[in-house]
Design a protein around this motif. Sequence first.
Motif, mmCIF file in Angstrom:
data_model
loop_
_atom_site.group_PDB
_atom_site.id
_atom_site.type_symbol
_atom_site.label_atom_id
_atom_site.label_comp_id
_atom_site.label_asym_id
_atom_site.label_seq_id
_atom_site.Cartn_x
_atom_site.Cartn_y
_atom_site.Cartn_z
ATOM 1 N N MET A 12 0.772 -1.003 0.085
ATOM 2 C CA MET A 12 0.019 -0.073 -0.152
ATOM 3 C C MET A 12 0.836 1.155 0.007
ATOM 4 S SD MET A 12 -3.266 0.998 2.488
ATOM 5 C CE MET A 12 -2.463 1.523 3.737
ATOM 6 N N LEU A 14 1.901 -1.658 13.150
ATOM 7 C CA LEU A 14 1.203 -1.854 12.007
ATOM 8 C C LEU A 14 1.774 -3.361 11.344
ATOM 9 C CD1 LEU A 14 1.284 1.395 10.424
ATOM 10 C CD2 LEU A 14 -0.238 0.539 12.366
ATOM 11 N N TYR A 15 1.069 -4.077 10.566
ATOM 12 C CA TYR A 15 1.680 -4.979 9.685
ATOM 13 C C TYR A 15 0.930 -5.272 8.504
ATOM 14 C CZ TYR A 15 -1.678 -8.288 12.152
ATOM 15 O OH TYR A 15 -2.731 -8.641 12.666
ATOM 16 N N LEU A 16 1.332 -6.206 7.705
ATOM 17 C CA LEU A 16 0.659 -6.361 6.253
ATOM 18 C C LEU A 16 0.171 -7.681 6.238
ATOM 19 C CD1 LEU A 16 3.550 -5.017 3.860
ATOM 20 C CD2 LEU A 16 1.053 -4.094 4.230
ATOM 21 N N LYS A 17 -0.852 -7.905 5.619
ATOM 22 C CA LYS A 17 -1.192 -9.498 5.577
ATOM 23 C C LYS A 17 -1.989 -9.406 4.346
ATOM 24 C CE LYS A 17 -3.126 -12.370 8.915
ATOM 25 N NZ LYS A 17 -3.629 -12.914 10.046
ATOM 26 N N SER A 18 -1.703 -10.778 3.664
ATOM 27 C CA SER A 18 -2.545 -10.614 2.383
ATOM 28 C C SER A 18 -3.285 -12.188 2.090
ATOM 29 C CB SER A 18 -1.344 -11.102 1.251
ATOM 30 O OG SER A 18 -0.767 -12.402 1.161
ATOM 31 N N GLY A 60 -5.737 -10.287 -4.718
ATOM 32 C CA GLY A 60 -4.775 -9.516 -5.556
ATOM 33 C C GLY A 60 -4.632 -7.978 -4.812
ATOM 34 N N VAL A 61 -4.897 -8.100 -3.638
ATOM 35 C CA VAL A 61 -4.433 -6.733 -2.777
ATOM 36 C C VAL A 61 -4.016 -7.018 -1.271
ATOM 37 C CG1 VAL A 61 -6.687 -6.428 -2.053
ATOM 38 C CG2 VAL A 61 -5.068 -4.464 -2.011
ATOM 39 N N GLU A 62 -3.010 -6.652 -0.862
ATOM 40 C CA GLU A 62 -2.600 -6.741 0.582
ATOM 41 C C GLU A 62 -3.350 -5.775 1.319
ATOM 42 O OE1 GLU A 62 1.876 -5.102 0.109
ATOM 43 O OE2 GLU A 62 1.928 -7.082 1.185
ATOM 44 N N LEU A 66 -3.531 -3.701 4.986
ATOM 45 C CA LEU A 66 -2.672 -2.882 6.415
ATOM 46 C C LEU A 66 -3.501 -3.110 7.407
ATOM 47 C CD1 LEU A 66 -0.275 -0.850 7.434
ATOM 48 C CD2 LEU A 66 -2.095 0.834 7.007
#
Lengths: 474, 158
Positions: free
Chosen positions: B1, B30-34, B133-135, B137
Motif C-alpha cells: 500500500m 502495524l503489519y501487512l497481511k495478504s 490481489g491486494v494486501e 494493512l
Amino acid sequence: MSTTSDPAALSQETEQRPGAKTRVGGLNQHQMQEEDDIETVDYKMVTFSLAGKDYGIDILKIKEIAKFSSFTYVPNAPPFVSGVYNLRGDIISIIDLRVMFNLPAERKPEGSAEDGLILRLDELMIGVVVDSIDKVVGIVSSRIQPPHPIFGDVNIQYISGVVEKDGRLYIILDVDRIFAKGKSTTEEAESLSAVVAPETSAASDNIDELKQQTIPGLDGQSSGKNEEELDLEFIREGLGTFRGFYPDGIADSWLHRRYSEWRAERKKQGLDVQLTGEDDADNFMRTFFSPYSNRFLGEDYVEAVKAVLPEEVSKNISVWNPGCGKGYETYSLATVLRMRYPGHILKIWAGDNDLLSISTAPNLVFGADAVPTLYEPYLVEAKNGYSFSSEIKDAILFEYHDVTHTSTVPDIDIIVARDLMSFLHPKQQASVFNEFSQKTSTGALLIVGQNEHVPESQDWQHVGTSVVNAYRRL
Amino acid sequence: MRVEYINPFVESAYNVLQEVLSVEITRGELYLKSTSMPVLGVAAIIGLAGDVEGRVLFDMSKDTAIKIASGMLESMEMEPIEELNDMGKATITELANMITGQAVTKLHNLGFKFDLTPPAIFTGDNMEIADTGVEALIVPMELPFGKIEINVAIRERN
C-alpha cells in the motif's frame, strides 16, 4: 460474413463430394489432383494490426466488424476494459487488446471511432479494440505453424499458431483462451500451480539430494571434512535464525568462499567457527552486500548500470524495485533512467516491508555531501538539506508492501531486487522468482545483488558485468 | 500500500476514537497481511473508489462492539445497550464512517481523490475475509474495552 458464418452450407457441400466420387471415379481423380495444386482454403480469418504487427482471429468466432465510439466507462473494471457499448440494444463489454497485451496504443483524438471486432464466444459477446482492421484472409489450415516463443508481445498461451500468406506473417490469436471464463481460468490456475509445484518440490529434492550426497561423503572421508561440512550446515541455520538470511541456491558461491575466509579468521582469533548470535551473523554477512547499499549509487556503479540497460525500450518504462529500504537505490535508479532515456515516461514501483524505512522514503532529505555530483541537476533545496525534484519524485510510487504477498504492479520492463531474494525464506524464493517471470516479457531486465544469482531457469539469461549482476528475460 | 495512505488512517482512527470515547488508546504495531484472516465477530466495512480501489474494515469482538457503542451513546446522554441491537449496529457503523471520513479528508488535502461507499456491518461467528490481489494493512488499536483492528486494503488503479 454471412456466407462464412453458415457452417451448415459448407458441410453440405463437402457431403456431396463423396457422392460424386463414387459415381464418376475418373473425374474425381482429376479433381483431387487439381485440389492438391491449388490447395483448398479451409480456414478464414479476419486480420488486423496491433502495434504494427499482423494478427488474425478465426472468422467463425467473429460476429461482425465494427467501429466503436463513445464507450460507457465502468468503474472498478480492470484497466484493459475500455467500457461497455450499446450494440443495437445489447450491452457488450469492450476490451482493448493493446492494453491487455501491454502494447503501445495510438491515441486517437477524443470522440473519433476506434476499429474493432465483435466476437461471439459461446453465449458471450465481447468487443475488442484493435489498431486497424485489415481484411479477411483465407488460408490452408495445415499451413498453420505452432507458436514460437519469439513472439514476445503476446503471451504465448494465447497464440494458437502462426501462418504466412502473401509474404506477411499473421499471428493467430486463440480468443477462447484469452477470454476464457471461470472454469478455464481455474484450470489455468491449476495448471499454473502444477507447473510451480514440481519446481518447488524439485528444489527441495535437490536439497535432499545435496544432503544425501554430502552425508555419505562425510562418512567415508576424514573427520576434518566432516566437521567443516557440519559447521557450514550450522552456519546456514544460524544465518536463517538470526538474520532471516537464506543464501542457499541464491548465493552459493559467495557462501562457500565466505565460509573458508570465516574459518581462517575465527581460527586466528581463537574463536568458535559457529555463529553464536546476531553480531556473529552480521559479521559473517559483512562481505555479502552489494556496493552502495543504503546509499546513493556512485558514478562508477551508475556507469555500469547504464551499460546493461537495453538500447531499445518502449515509450513507457515500468520499473519494480522491491526491497527499496529508505529509497536511496530507487532515487538513484530514477535518476539513471531519466538520464539514459530522456523523453520516456518513467514509472517506478518501490516497496519495502520495513514500515520505518519506507515511511521516510517519499520525503527523503539528505546533506549535499551525501550525493555524488551526477545527481545535482535533479536536486532541489529542502528545509533541512536537499531532496529530489518533482521530476524524479513523481516517477516513483513508494509502497508499504511485502514482496511475498500478491503484488499489484503491472507488467514490468526492469526489476531491481538487489540483496532481496537471499532474505526470503527458501519456500518463498521460488514463488517470487515465478512472479518476476510472470510480470515480465522478453527483453526485460532483472538486476540482483552482486553475490546473488538467479537459479537455473529457462526464463533468465545472465547478461551482467562483474559489477552489475543482471539477467535478461528470454 | 502506498506509503502516503498509511498515516491518515492511523491518525484519524486514533483521533476519532479518543474524541468519541474519551479513553486511553494505544496503537499496536502495524503489519501487512495478504491471505484470508478471521473476523472477530463484528465487522463494519466501507468501500473506497476514485484514484484507488479498496475497502476499510473495522473488526472487533461483539463484546467490544457493545461496550464501544454504549460508551458513544452515553457520551451523548443516551441509554447504553445490552446487546448488539439496531441502535448498536448503527452506532458502530457511524464510528467507522467518522474514522474513514476523516482519513479521506486528510488524503484529499494531500491531493488524493477518494470516494466512500455507505458503510455496512456484518456480525456472526467464525467469519473470514479474503482479499485477492491486494494486501491489507492492519492497524490494531487497544482500548480499555478490547481491541479494534482496522484493516485497510487499497490499491492504485493502474
